[in-house]
Design a protein around this motif. Sequence first.
Motif, PDB file in Angstrom:
ATOM      1  N   CYS A 226     110.829  15.342  27.627  1.00  0.00           N
ATOM      2  CA  CYS A 226     110.828  15.809  26.235  1.00  0.00           C
ATOM      3  C   CYS A 226     110.168  14.818  25.281  1.00  0.00           C
ATOM      4  N   TYR A 227     110.407  13.533  25.485  1.00  0.00           N
ATOM      5  CA  TYR A 227     109.785  12.540  24.615  1.00  0.00           C
ATOM      6  C   TYR A 227     108.268  12.631  24.705  1.00  0.00           C
ATOM      7  N   GLY A 228     107.738  12.710  25.909  1.00  0.00           N
ATOM      8  CA  GLY A 228     106.295  12.776  26.094  1.00  0.00           C
ATOM      9  C   GLY A 228     105.679  14.017  25.485  1.00  0.00           C
ATOM     10  N   VAL A 229     106.376  15.150  25.585  1.00  0.00           N
ATOM     11  CA  VAL A 229     105.873  16.396  25.005  1.00  0.00           C
ATOM     12  C   VAL A 229     105.759  16.272  23.487  1.00  0.00           C
ATOM     13  N   VAL A 230     106.806  15.735  22.859  1.00  0.00           N
ATOM     14  CA  VAL A 230     106.817  15.595  21.401  1.00  0.00           C
ATOM     15  C   VAL A 230     105.749  14.620  20.939  1.00  0.00           C
ATOM     16  N   LYS A 231     105.643  13.485  21.607  1.00  0.00           N
ATOM     17  CA  LYS A 231     104.664  12.466  21.213  1.00  0.00           C
ATOM     18  C   LYS A 231     103.234  12.967  21.406  1.00  0.00           C
ATOM     19  N   LYS A 232     102.982  13.649  22.510  1.00  0.00           N
ATOM     20  CA  LYS A 232     101.638  14.155  22.779  1.00  0.00           C
ATOM     21  C   LYS A 232     101.203  15.148  21.703  1.00  0.00           C
ATOM     22  N   GLU A 233     102.118  16.037  21.305  1.00  0.00           N
ATOM     23  CA  GLU A 233     101.766  17.033  20.299  1.00  0.00           C
ATOM     24  C   GLU A 233     101.552  16.393  18.935  1.00  0.00           C
ATOM     25  N   SER A 234     102.387  15.407  18.603  1.00  0.00           N
ATOM     26  CA  SER A 234     102.229  14.696  17.334  1.00  0.00           C
ATOM     27  C   SER A 234     100.903  13.939  17.312  1.00  0.00           C
ATOM     28  N   ASP A 235     100.594  13.252  18.403  1.00  0.00           N
ATOM     29  CA  ASP A 235      99.330  12.512  18.485  1.00  0.00           C
ATOM     30  C   ASP A 235      98.135  13.456  18.447  1.00  0.00           C
ATOM     31  N   ARG A 236      98.297  14.639  19.024  1.00  0.00           N
ATOM     32  CA  ARG A 236      97.197  15.607  19.058  1.00  0.00           C
ATOM     33  C   ARG A 236      96.905  16.164  17.668  1.00  0.00           C
ATOM     34  N   LEU A 237      97.944  16.491  16.935  1.00  0.00           N
ATOM     35  CA  LEU A 237      97.766  17.154  15.647  1.00  0.00           C
ATOM     36  C   LEU A 237      97.463  16.201  14.501  1.00  0.00           C
ATOM     37  N   LEU A 238      98.219  15.121  14.399  1.00  0.00           N
ATOM     38  CA  LEU A 238      98.082  14.293  13.198  1.00  0.00           C
ATOM     39  C   LEU A 238      96.781  13.494  13.141  1.00  0.00           C
ATOM     40  N   PRO A 239      96.351  12.820  14.203  1.00  0.00           N
ATOM     41  CA  PRO A 239      95.042  12.158  14.111  1.00  0.00           C
ATOM     42  C   PRO A 239      93.917  13.146  13.876  1.00  0.00           C
ATOM     43  N   LEU A 240      94.022  14.354  14.454  1.00  0.00           N
ATOM     44  CA  LEU A 240      93.010  15.378  14.259  1.00  0.00           C
ATOM     45  C   LEU A 240      92.956  15.789  12.794  1.00  0.00           C
ATOM     46  N   SER A 241      94.120  15.911  12.177  1.00  0.00           N
ATOM     47  CA  SER A 241      94.161  16.302  10.772  1.00  0.00           C
ATOM     48  C   SER A 241      93.533  15.217   9.898  1.00  0.00           C
ATOM     49  N   VAL A 242      93.774  13.946  10.259  1.00  0.00           N
ATOM     50  CA  VAL A 242      93.190  12.840   9.505  1.00  0.00           C
ATOM     51  C   VAL A 242      91.672  12.896   9.588  1.00  0.00           C
TER      52      VAL A 242
END
Length: 247
Positions: A226-242
């Motif tokens: 679960c930790y990896g799933v949450v972190k991967k999605e956060s890393d995928r979306l937020l840097p992309l948005s930046v």
Amino acid sequence: MKSPFSTTQHLPQQNTLLGALSAADCEDLAKDLELVPLALGEVLYESGETMSHAYFPIEGIISLLYVMKNGESAEIAIVGNEGMIGIALFMGGESTMSRAIVQNAGHAYRMKAEVLKDEFHRGGALSRLLLMFASALITQMVQTAACNRHHTVDQQLCRWMLLSLDRLPSTRISMTEKLIGNMLGIDRAKVSEATGVRDDAGLVRYNNGEITVLDRPGVEKRTCECYGVVKKESDRLLPLSVAKVNV
């Protein structure tokens, strides 16, 4: 009146969402941002309460809890300087069924609810950032629900520690066993047993309401997916948005 962006100690850009905005957008928002302290245990809003402000943390952690009728609660997500508190304001609601409480003290910039809604409806850079963060937050909520149902207390505790560490500047988490139990929706005895196991394994040191993580890779090995799933999605979306809003 001195602009919030002129402070040298607490900058709005320390929040990932605000930091992704252009200099011009930052200047436009400056007059609508107010720096406020976040005290440990402070409730920013209660379940069902109309929200007057949105909060953009620059340090510290805010926990989102679902509260039952009998007063029992369980954590559904945590937010640090990667995001904001108050997604219901731009998703069509004035309130939410969760409680927002400060898990680790710090500071945040807050914005009046009406201002946030106006900014969102303008459809500019901030609105795109808010939507991407909301998607990442929803993923965390869904994964937390699945984790609490299917994984052991030990795994849940490791997930919670890792998510907290990602939002803190050190390896120390200030939290009593009682509060951890309230966050995870388990009794204090189970928390004590789980922290004791981690302590005996040399992964953490628990002393007087403070957890110090001594071996993060070891904690990562003992957590669930679960930790990896949450972190991967956060890393995928937020840097992309930046990247998108700065083009």
